[in-house]
Design a protein around this motif. Structure first.
Motif, PDB file in Angstrom:
ATOM      1  N   ILE A   4      -6.913   7.563  -4.258  1.00  0.00           N
ATOM      2  CA  ILE A   4      -5.617   7.093  -3.545  1.00  0.00           C
ATOM      3  C   ILE A   4      -4.414   7.646  -4.375  1.00  0.00           C
ATOM      4  CG2 ILE A   4      -4.273   5.080  -3.112  1.00  0.00           C
ATOM      5  CD1 ILE A   4      -6.986   3.247  -2.449  1.00  0.00           C
ATOM      6  N   GLU A   7      -3.778  11.182  -3.430  1.00  0.00           N
ATOM      7  CA  GLU A   7      -3.440  11.118  -1.896  1.00  0.00           C
ATOM      8  C   GLU A   7      -1.842  11.110  -2.063  1.00  0.00           C
ATOM      9  OE1 GLU A   7      -4.516  10.059   2.548  1.00  0.00           O
ATOM     10  OE2 GLU A   7      -5.736   9.170   0.961  1.00  0.00           O
ATOM     11  N   THR A  22       5.841   4.900   5.299  1.00  0.00           N
ATOM     12  CA  THR A  22       4.935   5.915   5.841  1.00  0.00           C
ATOM     13  C   THR A  22       3.873   6.237   4.664  1.00  0.00           C
ATOM     14  OG1 THR A  22       7.258   6.837   6.746  1.00  0.00           O
ATOM     15  CG2 THR A  22       5.319   8.344   6.284  1.00  0.00           C
ATOM     16  N   ALA A  24       2.161   4.369   3.108  1.00  0.00           N
ATOM     17  CA  ALA A  24       1.098   3.109   3.372  1.00  0.00           C
ATOM     18  C   ALA A  24       0.431   3.536   4.708  1.00  0.00           C
ATOM     19  CB  ALA A  24       1.735   1.938   3.492  1.00  0.00           C
ATOM     20  N   SER A  25       1.069   3.955   5.630  1.00  0.00           N
ATOM     21  CA  SER A  25       0.462   4.111   6.984  1.00  0.00           C
ATOM     22  C   SER A  25      -0.625   5.328   6.823  1.00  0.00           C
ATOM     23  CB  SER A  25       1.406   4.490   8.092  1.00  0.00           C
ATOM     24  OG  SER A  25       0.930   4.875   9.124  1.00  0.00           O
ATOM     25  N   LYS A  26      -0.060   6.526   6.241  1.00  0.00           N
ATOM     26  CA  LYS A  26      -0.833   7.691   6.111  1.00  0.00           C
ATOM     27  C   LYS A  26      -2.050   7.588   5.018  1.00  0.00           C
ATOM     28  CE  LYS A  26       2.758  10.995   6.913  1.00  0.00           C
ATOM     29  NZ  LYS A  26       2.261  12.051   7.646  1.00  0.00           N
ATOM     30  N   VAL A  27      -1.958   6.599   3.867  1.00  0.00           N
ATOM     31  CA  VAL A  27      -2.921   6.369   3.107  1.00  0.00           C
ATOM     32  C   VAL A  27      -3.990   5.249   3.599  1.00  0.00           C
ATOM     33  CG1 VAL A  27      -3.704   5.890   0.746  1.00  0.00           C
ATOM     34  CG2 VAL A  27      -1.585   7.119   1.110  1.00  0.00           C
ATOM     35  N   GLY A  28      -3.302   4.489   4.409  1.00  0.00           N
ATOM     36  CA  GLY A  28      -4.199   3.404   4.995  1.00  0.00           C
ATOM     37  C   GLY A  28      -4.317   2.377   3.877  1.00  0.00           C
ATOM     38  N   VAL A  29      -3.165   1.938   3.078  1.00  0.00           N
ATOM     39  CA  VAL A  29      -3.026   0.660   2.475  1.00  0.00           C
ATOM     40  C   VAL A  29      -1.946   0.072   2.594  1.00  0.00           C
ATOM     41  CG1 VAL A  29      -4.865   1.675   0.627  1.00  0.00           C
ATOM     42  CG2 VAL A  29      -2.004   2.150   0.348  1.00  0.00           C
ATOM     43  N   SER A  30      -1.721  -1.210   2.104  1.00  0.00           N
ATOM     44  CA  SER A  30      -0.536  -1.917   2.272  1.00  0.00           C
ATOM     45  C   SER A  30       0.861  -1.219   1.523  1.00  0.00           C
ATOM     46  CB  SER A  30      -0.669  -3.405   1.735  1.00  0.00           C
ATOM     47  OG  SER A  30      -0.708  -3.183   0.224  1.00  0.00           O
ATOM     48  N   ARG A  31       1.949  -1.606   1.975  1.00  0.00           N
ATOM     49  CA  ARG A  31       3.314  -1.155   1.293  1.00  0.00           C
ATOM     50  C   ARG A  31       3.111  -1.699  -0.283  1.00  0.00           C
ATOM     51  NH1 ARG A  31       7.403  -2.735   5.918  1.00  0.00           N
ATOM     52  NH2 ARG A  31       6.245  -4.690   5.291  1.00  0.00           N
TER      53      ARG A  31
END
Length: 139
Positions: A4, A7, A22, A24-31
């Protein structure tokens, strides 16, 4: 550093202005996870700064050159110390092969570059140098 973190670093290398949302969305985790991880990467000096890049034609006029440097004996640290004090050395690399060091130089004019080369060549631990002026950058 896990996948992570790697990435996040990869995304920030491509665009250091990406927002936490952005990322968080691309990595797939919370802000919150992104904020914590970026802060931790900064605290551990893995991320040491953020920058911007200009198109080459938008750069202020200057001359860039590579100087290959051969060092006398085992005096590399002495040369490195001298070069790190030279404001026109914008990057310095330790290498293998024929040359011991590669210095990237920046100067305002040919006369300024000549002065920089003279100063660098005054370092007593330098055996030989070879300088090439960069004519055009493609990437």
């Amino acid at each position: 550093m896990d996948d992570i973190d790697k990435e996040i670093i990869g995304l920030l290398r491509a665009d250091s202005r990406l927002s936490v949302a952005t990322l968080a969305s691309k990595v797939g985790v919370s802000r919150g996870t992104i904020s914590h991880r970026v802060r931790r990467l900064e605290e551990r000096n893995i991320i040491v700064g953020y920058t911007l890049k200009l198109r080459p034609e938008c750069e202020p006029p200057h001359i860039r050159a590579w100087m290959a440097i051969q060092v006398e004996g085992n005096r590399t640290n002495e040369v490195i110390a001298g070069l790190l004090g030279e404001p026109n050395v914008i990057a310095l690399h330790d290498t293998n092969g024929r040359w011991d060091l590669m210095a990237e130089l920046r100067a305002a004019s040919p006369a300024d570059l000549s002065t920089v080369l003279e100063r660098v060549r005054l370092l007593k631990a330098i055996r030989h140098t070879e300088t090439s002026i960069l004519l055009k950058t493609y990437r």
